[in-house]
Design an enzyme around this catalytic site. Structure first.
Site, short mmCIF file in Angstrom:
data_model
loop_
_atom_site.label_atom_id
_atom_site.label_comp_id
_atom_site.label_asym_id
_atom_site.label_seq_id
_atom_site.Cartn_x
_atom_site.Cartn_y
_atom_site.Cartn_z
N THR A 172 0.86 -1.19 0.00
CA THR A 172 0.00 0.00 0.00
C THR A 172 0.89 1.23 0.00
OG1 THR A 172 -1.76 -1.16 1.17
CG2 THR A 172 -1.86 1.23 1.24
N PHE A 174 1.20 5.26 0.77
CA PHE A 174 0.64 6.30 1.64
C PHE A 174 1.26 7.63 1.26
CE2 PHE A 174 0.52 2.29 3.80
CZ PHE A 174 -0.70 2.28 4.48
O1 LIG Z 1 -7.58 0.76 7.88
C1 LIG Z 1 -6.33 0.89 7.89
O2 LIG Z 1 -5.58 0.34 8.70
C2 LIG Z 1 -5.71 1.73 6.88
O3 LIG Z 1 -4.73 2.38 7.13
C3 LIG Z 1 -6.27 1.63 5.48
C4 LIG Z 1 -5.77 0.37 4.86
C5 LIG Z 1 -6.58 -0.74 4.84
C6 LIG Z 1 -6.10 -1.92 4.26
C7 LIG Z 1 -4.82 -1.96 3.74
C8 LIG Z 1 -4.02 -0.84 3.79
C9 LIG Z 1 -4.49 0.34 4.35
#
Ligand SMILES: O=C(O)C(=O)Cc1ccccc1
Length: 300
Positions: A172, A174
């Site tokens: 992911t 960010f």
């Molecule tokens: O809900 C979270 O922990 C987040 O930061 C969003 C997310 C959800 C799933 C994968 C990566 C980030």
């Protein structure tokens, strides 16, 4: 005097993947319940910076982030980071059978097969974030939560399983954002992000992409989202290699703005994973200098 540590509002509550990402950017962390709330804190000045997820290698874009960046007071990206995401399953200590499993929709989508194989009778329930799901389990509203490993540090829950993943090596990305100000210096491995609203005319998207291609600017991502106005009206989120300080990138950006007057600059910032872009600036710089000499009456 020691400079104050900038506060980072992040998509919380405590124990999200976003918290893990934000930890890499700073120490004064301020959890907010939703993505718009985290971005809102940076907009109002409650926090200097905001950290939110933007895309995942399995599930794609995070719509709440995309929408919030295209609308409202502008924010610009100053940094990005990429995390490998592995999920844990948290339950109440001594809890009974797992009938409901809560998590963020992106997390549920990444453990669909794991849940079907291991908890076939459990119903998956969407939560605002993975950590919000852990809070719901703690309160007895749900039986299990699919979370970031770090959530186990924050909530009095038991780790029932680790390393849940349908796809190995899911990642992911960010973003770290703040109000527009001085841009991060070019590093030679930068990304520029924009969002454009394409006017309704034949070939406009092709024109936009051609402007990048003609200048040797490498497109790294393009996503569309509806404007929420008339059906069929879309915004395009476009990421490409390079920094707006580079002549060819600045040129390309000016051309996008000519095609799409509603172009919003979302930032030029160092890539999380260094990828040196083959330098194509020298000929642009030389050509711009040549034009400058002509304008000044010193060349031909
Ligand atoms: O809900 C979270 O922990 C987040 O930061 C969003 C997310 C959800 C799933 C994968 C990566 C980030």
């Amino acid at each position: 005097m020691v400079a104050p540590v900038p506060r980072i509002a992040y998509f919380g509550p405590r124990g999200t993947f976003t918290e893990q990402a934000a930890r890499g950017f700073g120490a004064d962390l301020d959890p907010r319940e939703t993505i718009p709330a985290a971005l809102g804190a940076a907009r109002t000045g409650d926090a200097e910076l905001a950290c939110v997820p933007v895309e995942n290698s399995v599930e794609g874009a995070v719509p709440a982030t995309m929408d919030a960046l295209a609308e409202g007071t502008p924010l610009v990206v100053v940094a990005e980071t990429v995390l490998a995401v592995r999920f844990s399953l948290l339950v109440r200590p001594g809890g009974g059978p797992v009938r409901t499993v809560a998590s963020h929709p992106h997390a549920l989508a990444q453990v669909r097969y794991w849940l079907a194989a291991n908890l076939p009778d459990a119903v998956a329930v969407a939560a605002t974030s993975t950590a919000a799901a852990a809070v719901a389990v703690q309160r007895g509203e749900h039986d299990a939560a699919v979370t970031a490993p770090v959530a186990a540090e924050h909530y009095p829950l038991e780790v029932a399983a680790t390393d849940l993943a349908d796809v190995r090596d899911a990642k992911t990305r960010f973003l770290l954002l703040r109000k527009p100000g001085p841009l991060p210096e070019p590093t030679g491995s930068d990304r520029t992000s924009v969002v454009v609203t394409a006017p309704d005319r034949v070939g406009v998207l092709s024109d936009v992409l051609l402007e990048l291609a003609l200048r040797g600017v490498n497109l790294t991502r393009i996503e569309s989202r509806p404007t929420k106005g008339p059906l069929g009206e879309y915004r395009f989120y476009i990421d490409f290699d390079g920094h707006v300080a580079e002549p060819r990138v600045g040129d390309a950006l000016a051309a996008l703005r000519r095609h799409c007057p509603e172009t919003r600059f979302l930032g030029s910032y160092p890539k999380a994973v260094r990828e040196d872009v083959v330098a194509q600036n020298a000929d642009f710089v030389a050509a711009a200098e040549w034009v400058a000499t002509i304008r000044e009456g010193r060349g031909a």
